[in-house]
Design a protein around this motif. Structure first.
Motif, PDB file in Angstrom:
ATOM      1  N   ARG A   1      -5.276  13.971  -6.684  1.00  0.00           N
ATOM      2  CA  ARG A   1      -4.936  14.453  -6.837  1.00  0.00           C
ATOM      3  C   ARG A   1      -3.562  14.648  -5.512  1.00  0.00           C
ATOM      4  O   ARG A   1      -2.740  16.144  -6.396  1.00  0.00           O
ATOM      5  N   LEU A   2      -3.035  14.204  -5.303  1.00  0.00           N
ATOM      6  CA  LEU A   2      -1.849  14.752  -4.163  1.00  0.00           C
ATOM      7  C   LEU A   2      -0.873  14.018  -4.966  1.00  0.00           C
ATOM      8  O   LEU A   2       0.065  13.795  -4.365  1.00  0.00           O
ATOM      9  N   LYS A   3      -1.460  13.034  -6.278  1.00  0.00           N
ATOM     10  CA  LYS A   3      -0.358  12.574  -6.796  1.00  0.00           C
ATOM     11  C   LYS A   3       0.634  11.387  -6.022  1.00  0.00           C
ATOM     12  O   LYS A   3       1.475  10.823  -6.266  1.00  0.00           O
ATOM     13  N   ASN A   4      -0.728  10.709  -4.982  1.00  0.00           N
ATOM     14  CA  ASN A   4      -0.078   9.666  -4.385  1.00  0.00           C
ATOM     15  C   ASN A   4      -0.412   8.594  -5.203  1.00  0.00           C
ATOM     16  O   ASN A   4      -1.576   7.768  -4.529  1.00  0.00           O
ATOM     17  N   TYR A   5      -0.247   8.373  -6.440  1.00  0.00           N
ATOM     18  CA  TYR A   5      -0.883   6.982  -6.861  1.00  0.00           C
ATOM     19  C   TYR A   5      -1.306   5.552  -6.301  1.00  0.00           C
ATOM     20  O   TYR A   5      -1.711   5.063  -6.744  1.00  0.00           O
ATOM     21  N   ASP A   6      -0.002   5.221  -5.828  1.00  0.00           N
ATOM     22  CA  ASP A   6      -0.199   3.788  -5.089  1.00  0.00           C
ATOM     23  C   ASP A   6      -1.284   3.795  -4.274  1.00  0.00           C
ATOM     24  O   ASP A   6      -1.948   2.762  -4.049  1.00  0.00           O
ATOM     25  N   ALA A   7      -1.725   4.405  -3.107  1.00  0.00           N
ATOM     26  CA  ALA A   7      -2.454   5.243  -2.671  1.00  0.00           C
ATOM     27  C   ALA A   7      -3.872   4.989  -2.989  1.00  0.00           C
ATOM     28  O   ALA A   7      -5.255   4.786  -3.109  1.00  0.00           O
ATOM     29  N   ALA A   8      -3.610   5.595  -4.137  1.00  0.00           N
ATOM     30  CA  ALA A   8      -4.673   5.704  -4.766  1.00  0.00           C
ATOM     31  C   ALA A   8      -5.954   4.450  -5.200  1.00  0.00           C
ATOM     32  O   ALA A   8      -6.454   4.260  -5.630  1.00  0.00           O
ATOM     33  N   ILE A   9      -4.789   3.893  -6.276  1.00  0.00           N
ATOM     34  CA  ILE A   9      -4.802   2.331  -6.090  1.00  0.00           C
ATOM     35  C   ILE A   9      -5.174   1.598  -5.344  1.00  0.00           C
ATOM     36  O   ILE A   9      -6.459   0.800  -6.454  1.00  0.00           O
ATOM     37  N   GLU A  10      -4.788   1.673  -4.280  1.00  0.00           N
ATOM     38  CA  GLU A  10      -4.998   1.026  -3.163  1.00  0.00           C
ATOM     39  C   GLU A  10      -6.480   0.939  -3.353  1.00  0.00           C
ATOM     40  O   GLU A  10      -7.051  -0.232  -3.025  1.00  0.00           O
TER      41      GLU A  10
END
Length: 560
Positions: A433-442
């Motif tokens: 939701r925060l568009k921090n995709y790298d952290a989401a994928i991790e």
């Protein structure tokens, strides 16, 4: 004569060798040959050994016959009397065992014999005789670990004190260690019971020690340690319905609903075999219904709720859950009013997980996120270690776009349940939701490593990779998700999207068709199919999907 003696000794040696190899019948043959030697015919020791071998073969009647032969030669033969007493005890002829044991103790005083004698008296409930005998012992015998343990069970002496003494004198006496651990457990003294249960497990693979250790870990909020111990208990005792029931609850606490469903169904099956009409079944049926309700299996949940007896203590909860399952847009507001009044006016039931869950569901449907947040925060005060309520609260905060607060609770959850896959799913949802995709994928990669059977985890990872123009990686994850669960339409729709990004329009069309077949009411899938048909220059197919979209839009307008 010397030759006969030598032959007899050889046969006896061979018999011992065969006995050590567990070849008991062959060992008996050797001893009979030893008896055929001239000086061995009335040898009480050889006959006694034959009795021992028959006992090992579980031919107790023949063993008794052999020991009787020995007693004809030597009426006070201690070994034979002891073995006869033990056999009679084993076959539950306690009066006969007592008679033989009394004969033995008239001529021979031995700690082991006294221990056996007390065990027989205990089985016969001759507690006064046990006390008189114990009082007659010298200090050494009174402090024998086995004797202390037996006397602790009579109710004549302080049980805990005697068990502690027994364990102090012999901490390898697993039965005494277990009973003492159980005593501490019943007193809720987990600091003392926990290490004792662990020690019992070191001494022997004791299923109940695993079970109680699991209960303690569960109570302390160590859900994965509890699950491990419950599973060890079930490996050793597949008939323990209580353990399966507690395992289901532990799985629920870490939000593993598939595993919880399997565990509770196992418990129901075992319980029905023991007692088809057990009142415990109501609680089991309710828990299974609740799990199915969380898995959106409304029909299955109602089926099990209907099995609950009207006189059962679970019946009110069953009706709350049943009414919640039957809610629709027309009665959410009315249900909210009824459940809120019940929640406020019944402080004892305010801690009722089903009431909390039902009210929480209504708040979510009505988008009353602040009310839902207060509800789940109160639930966490009552059940501070609950992963389930933590996940529910985080979901509410995400829906309310309160990402900072959601992240705060997710970090708390990570600290209390670092091995729980739901923790990393919560992180992924927030970061997405925060568009921090790298952290989401991790975080999704951690989730998928922890729970390789979690289809939704692989789907979510693929979704983010689709959003970040990584269609090849997304496709790999969608295929895993579909292998694990081929039913959700959204899995096919996102797979179609990945193929479309890669320029493979044929495969994209195949997958979006599958999505439409599973969820024909979803207008977005038909729009996706129409756009694909246009890209493929297939006017006929594009017109077909366009007409369906127009028809669905007209129906929706009529409803409004």
């Amino acid at each position: 004569m010397d030759l006969d003696n030598e032959n007899s000794i050889d046969y006896i040696k061979k018999s011992f060798e065969l006995k050590n190899s567990k070849l008991y019948k062959e060992a008996i043959e050797m001893l009979y040959k030893a008896l055929e030697c001239e000086e061995g015919r009335q040898n009480a020791e050889i006959i006694s050994q034959i009795g021992d071998l028959y006992a090992l073969l579980k031919n107790y009647e023949r063993a008794i016959e052999e020991y009787e032969k020995v007693l004809d030669i030597d009426k006070n033969h201690a070994h034979s009397l002891d073995k006869m007493s033990k056999i009679y005890f084993l076959v539950e002829k306690y009066d006969k065992a007592l008679e033989i044991s009394e004969r033995l103790l008239k001529t021979t005083h031995n700690e082991d014999y006294f221990t056996s004698h007390l065990q027989i008296l205990f089985k016969l409930k001759y507690f006064d005789k046990m006390k008189n005998l114990y009082d007659s012992f010298d200090e050494n015998l009174k402090n024998n670990a086995q004797i202390l343990y037996i006397m602790s069970k009579t109710g004549l002496f302080p049980q805990k004190e005697f068990l502690k003494k027994a364990v102090e004198r012999d901490n390898n006496l697993s039965a005494a260690c277990f009973e003492l651990a159980l005593k501490y457990y019943e007193e809720e003294d987990y600091n003392n019971s926990k290490p004792l249960f662990k020690h019992v497990i070191e001494l022997e693979k004791n299923s109940l020690a695993y079970f109680y250790l699991g209960l303690i870990e569960h109570y302390e909020g160590h859900f994965f340690e509890a699950i491990d111990n419950y599973l060890e208990c079930i490996k050793l005792d597949k008939t323990n319905d209580k353990c399966c029931f507690e395992l289901a609850k532990a799985y629920i606490d870490v939000n593993w609903l598939e595993e919880a469903q399997i565990a509770i169904k196992s418990s129901i099956g075992i319980l029905k075999l023991k007692d088809e009409f057990s009142p415990k079944l109501d609680e089991h049926h309710f828990l299974l219904a609740w799990i199915l309700s969380k898995q959106d299996d409304k029909k299955g949940a109602i089926l099990y709720l209907d099995l609950i007896n009207k006189d059962s203590k679970m019946y009110p909860n069953a009706q709350i859950l049943k009414n919640t399952l039957n809610l629709n847009a027309d009665n959410y507001i009315k249900a909210k009013e009824i459940l809120e009044n019940y929640y406020k006016n019944n402080p004892d039931d305010a801690k009722n997980p089903i009431l909390i869950e039902s009210l929480g569901k209504i708040y979510k449907q009505l988008k009353l996120y602040k009310d839902a947040q207060k509800l789940y925060e109160a639930a966490l005060e009552t059940f501070p270690g609950s992963v389930f309520y933590s996940v529910e609260l985080i979901d509410i905060l995400i829906d309310d776009k309160n990402y900072d607060k959601a992240l705060e609770y997710a970090k708390k959850l990570e600290h209390s349940a670092p091995k729980c896959p739901s923790t990393y799913n919560s992180f992924a949802r927030i970061y997405y939701r925060l568009k921090n995709y790298d952290a989401a994928i991790e975080n999704l990669k951690i989730l998928n490593e922890m729970d390789i059977n979690n289809a939704e985890g692989f789907y979510f990872l693929g979704l983010i990779q689709n959003d970040t123009c990584q269609p090849e990686a997304a496709l790999e994850n969608f295929k895993i998700a579909l292998t694990l669960n081929p039913m959700p339409a959204k899995y096919y729709a996102q797979t179609a999207r990945a193929y479309e990004t890669m320029g493979d329009l044929e495969n994209a069309m195949l997958y979006i068709k599958e999505a439409i077949e599973i969820a024909p009411e979803e207008i977005n899938y038909k729009s996706q199919a129409k756009n694909l048909a246009q890209k493929m220059n297939d006017k006929e197919k594009a017109d077909f999907y366009n007409s369906q979209i127009i028809r669905m839009e007209q129906v929706l307008k009529q409803r409004d």
